[in-house]
Design an enzyme around this catalytic site. Structure first.
Site, PDB file in Angstrom:
ATOM      1  N   CYS A   1       7.209 -44.531 -14.498  1.00 24.79           N
ATOM      2  CA  CYS A   1       5.965 -42.987 -14.140  1.00 24.79           C
ATOM      3  C   CYS A   1       4.895 -44.101 -14.007  1.00 24.79           C
ATOM      4  CB  CYS A   1       5.753 -42.402 -15.006  1.00 24.79           C
ATOM      5  SG  CYS A   1       4.201 -41.266 -15.173  1.00 24.79           S
TER       6      CYS A   1
ATOM      7  N   GLU B   1     -12.759 -19.942 -31.452  1.00 26.83           N
ATOM      8  CA  GLU B   1     -11.008 -20.599 -31.351  1.00 26.83           C
ATOM      9  C   GLU B   1     -10.368 -19.539 -31.248  1.00 26.83           C
ATOM     10  OE1 GLU B   1      -9.008 -22.792 -29.295  1.00 26.83           O
ATOM     11  OE2 GLU B   1      -7.600 -21.796 -29.269  1.00 26.83           O
TER      12      GLU B   1
ATOM     13  N   CYS C   1     -10.895 -26.734 -15.632  1.00 26.61           N
ATOM     14  CA  CYS C   1      -9.975 -26.702 -15.298  1.00 26.61           C
ATOM     15  C   CYS C   1      -9.630 -26.670 -14.237  1.00 26.61           C
ATOM     16  CB  CYS C   1      -9.224 -27.196 -15.731  1.00 26.61           C
ATOM     17  SG  CYS C   1      -8.150 -26.250 -16.771  1.00 26.61           S
TER      18      CYS C   1
HETATM   19  C1  LIG Z   1      -9.272 -25.617 -22.308  1.00 25.31           C
HETATM   20  S1  LIG Z   1      -8.950 -25.600 -23.595  1.00 25.31           S
HETATM   21  C2  LIG Z   1     -10.763 -26.340 -24.236  1.00 25.31           C
HETATM   22  C3  LIG Z   1     -10.458 -26.888 -26.067  1.00 25.31           C
HETATM   23  C4  LIG Z   1     -11.314 -27.722 -26.065  1.00 25.31           C
HETATM   24  N1  LIG Z   1     -12.505 -27.544 -25.921  1.00 25.31           N
HETATM   25  C5  LIG Z   1     -11.142 -29.876 -25.973  1.00 25.31           C
HETATM   26  O1  LIG Z   1     -11.847 -30.150 -25.659  1.00 25.31           O
HETATM   27  O2  LIG Z   1     -10.506 -29.755 -26.667  1.00 25.31           O
HETATM   28  C6  LIG Z   1      -9.433 -24.087 -24.203  1.00 25.31           C
HETATM   29  C7  LIG Z   1      -8.624 -23.558 -25.174  1.00 25.31           C
HETATM   30  O3  LIG Z   1      -9.607 -21.942 -25.721  1.00 25.31           O
HETATM   31  C8  LIG Z   1      -8.390 -20.710 -26.519  1.00 25.31           C
HETATM   32  N2  LIG Z   1      -8.589 -20.116 -26.091  1.00 25.31           N
HETATM   33  C9  LIG Z   1      -8.036 -19.405 -25.056  1.00 25.31           C
HETATM   34  N3  LIG Z   1      -8.239 -18.589 -24.929  1.00 25.31           N
HETATM   35  C10 LIG Z   1      -9.029 -17.809 -25.463  1.00 25.31           C
HETATM   36  C11 LIG Z   1     -10.063 -16.951 -26.117  1.00 25.31           C
HETATM   37  N4  LIG Z   1      -9.817 -15.783 -25.202  1.00 25.31           N
HETATM   38  N5  LIG Z   1     -11.142 -17.213 -27.072  1.00 25.31           N
HETATM   39  C12 LIG Z   1     -10.721 -19.048 -27.629  1.00 25.31           C
HETATM   40  N6  LIG Z   1     -10.508 -19.602 -27.567  1.00 25.31           N
HETATM   41  C13 LIG Z   1      -9.173 -19.332 -27.291  1.00 25.31           C
HETATM   42  C14 LIG Z   1      -7.153 -21.960 -26.282  1.00 25.31           C
HETATM   43  O4  LIG Z   1      -6.414 -21.999 -27.224  1.00 25.31           O
HETATM   44  C15 LIG Z   1      -7.656 -23.387 -26.629  1.00 25.31           C
HETATM   45  O5  LIG Z   1      -7.717 -24.353 -27.296  1.00 25.31           O
END
Ligand SMILES: C[S@@+](CC[C@H](N)C(=O)[O-])C[C@H]1O[C@@H](n2cnc3c(N)ncnc32)[C@H](O)[C@@H]1O
Length: 452
Positions: free
Chosen positions: A161, A334, A407
């Site tokens: 891969c 979070e 993303c």
């Molecule tokens: C794309 S990740 C980003 C994590 C971090 N910013 C990083 O760069 O590693 C999105 C995060 O949002 C959390 N999440 C999802 N829905 C949420 C909500 N309604 N309120 C707070 N956190 C949430 C998920 O568990 C996850 O850890």
């Protein structure tokens, strides 16, 4: 719409690529999405599926080739569902992603003249993934592992891969070999029999590895021997975890896990800061590009040391802790309790005492900031984007700057439109976190139009 029929053969020219990297061929204005076609290419096409607004087809024969076409270095690229742009020159992949992002922001978000500063690509766009999830199964009497074929759960056996770390491939292949020697059967999705369902492999920047064996049962013959032989062969493996998933579902991980060898987490270094993460923590999967992303977040946050900042969707605290080095105070929010525990540990690890973490939903917790003025908020939601209520609170609080990391350009566009009457999109940077796939990461700087 042309009266198109299944199995019909047509000749067509590719005029565009859709957001999944498939060629777009038009017949009387009706789009046909065709795998393995690039702009300008003419091919004989067989129609495979006809829907109301588009059809799908496959190439029977190319009649010419684009100068941007390259021979994919992966021998199973055409069958495997992992990558979808490897047949396009890397510089053109970047152009494609930029064009797609611009079109999506315009089409869904109705945002004109988007100030996209650049798309940041990789110099060496291979072997970049530090997390892989490899399905195991049975083929007659043999345990096999590999990747799912496009749009199916049929496994293509893993040989090489080019996007995951080389050692991860070696580790997975060795586990498969041991499973056969020790007669540990791969899991059969159809009848729910077998033991080994998936192997997850994660690594940090120092190439220390964590291996997670996802099994249907806790106890099975050969377990100890498998682990002992595995860690003896690969000293880079610092952690072996067993996760038990008895459910007949597509969800990879079950709720229970135990450490079979070594430690229960890895520590990575990003932007000269240490972060611990466990087997199920969200942690960005392309180390080099994540540093570029986080540096751009810091630039867009433009902190002087006096600001109060919220890092909504903070995961294990990565962005928040980096912001805290330049802010007066940071609050991370979070939803996953285990991630909050890790974030608190990470703040301690980095001796940061101006950051607090709150476990809850960003859209609910933000309402509780009634006596604290927030200067900057960073949003990094999952693919589905932010809740409208969160955006409305940000607007009501007139937070001066918003840095939005996404993303998924489609949900970003939807959310930016909600922001747009009160906020100006100052700049957008695209980061190529996943070369050879059609995914792209965006980071946007928004400022309050009122300027207060
Ligand atoms: C794309 S990740 C980003 C994590 C971090 N910013 C990083 O760069 O590693 C999105 C995060 O949002 C959390 N999440 C999802 N829905 C949420 C909500 N309604 N309120 C707070 N956190 C949430 C998920 O568990 C996850 O850890």
């Amino acid at each position: 719409m042309k009266n198109m029929k299944m199995k019909e053969k047509i000749q067509g020219t590719c005029v565009d690529l859709n957001h999944q990297g498939m060629g777009v061929v038009k017949v009387d204005g009706f789009p046909i999405f065709v795998d393995d076609m690039l702009i300008g290419e003419v091919a004989e096409i067989k129609i495979e599926k006809v829907g109301k607004s588009y059809a799908q087809g496959t190439v029977l024969k190319h009649l010419n080739y684009s100068t941007w076409r390259v021979r994919p270095i992966c021998p199973v690229y055409e069958e495997c569902g992992g990558c979808n742009l490897m047949h396009l020159k890397y510089e053109k992949q970047l152009e494609f992603k930029k064009k797609m992002a611009m079109e999506t922001l315009k089409r869904i978000g109705h945002l004109e003249n988007i100030p996209i500063r650049e798309i940041i690509g990789m110099e060496e766009p291979y072997y970049y993934r530090n997390k892989v999830q490899i399905p195991f199964s049975m083929d007659t009497n043999q345990t096999i592992c590999g990747f799912y074929k496009k749009k199916s759960h049929q496994i293509i056996r893993l040989e090489k891969c080019f996007i995951q770390s080389r050692l991860a491939t070696e580790i997975a292949k060795y586990i498969c070999q041991l499973a056969n020697e020790l007669i540990i059967p791969g899991y059969n999705e159809k009848d729910g029999r077998g033991i080994l369902r998936h192997v997850l492999i994660r690594n940090n920047v120092n190439y220390q590895y964590m291996v997670v064996l996802v099994t249907r049962e806790k106890n099975f013959a050969g377990k100890r021997e498998l682990v002992d032989k595995l860690v003896a062969k690969f000293p880079a493996i610092k952690s072996v975890i067993q996760n038990i998933n008895k459910e007949s579902t597509n969800v990879i991980l079950g709720k229970k896990s135990l450490v079979l060898n070594g430690i229960d987490q890895l520590t990575d270094t990003l932007c000269e800061t240490k972060f611990q993460f466990s087997y199920n923590s969200f942690f960005q999967t392309n180390h080099l590009q994540t540093e570029k992303l986080y540096n751009r977040v810091l630039e867009y946050a433009a902190l002087s040391g006096t600001e109060v900042v919220i890092d909504a969707y903070c995961g294990v605290g990565t962005i928040g802790i980096l912001l805290a080095k330049k802010a007066k105070k940071v609050y991370g929010i979070e939803i996953v309790a285990e991630a909050v525990t890790k974030a608190i540990d990470n703040a301690k690890l980095n001796k940061m005492n101006n950051i607090e973490f709150i476990c809850g939903k960003a859209e609910i917790e933000i309402e509780k900031f009634t006596n604290t003025a927030i200067d900057v908020i960073v949003l990094d939601p999952p693919r589905k984007g932010c809740e409208t209520s969160l955006i409305e609170v940000i607007k009501a609080k007139k937070i001066r700057r918003v840095v939005y990391v996404s993303c998924n350009v489609a949900t970003l566009a939807r959310d930016l439109e909600i922001f747009s009457c009160d906020y100006l999109v100052r700049e957008v940077t695209l980061i190529d976190m996943f070369p050879h796939t059609s995914e792209v990461e965006c980071v946007c700087k928004l400022t309050n139009r009122a300027g207060n």
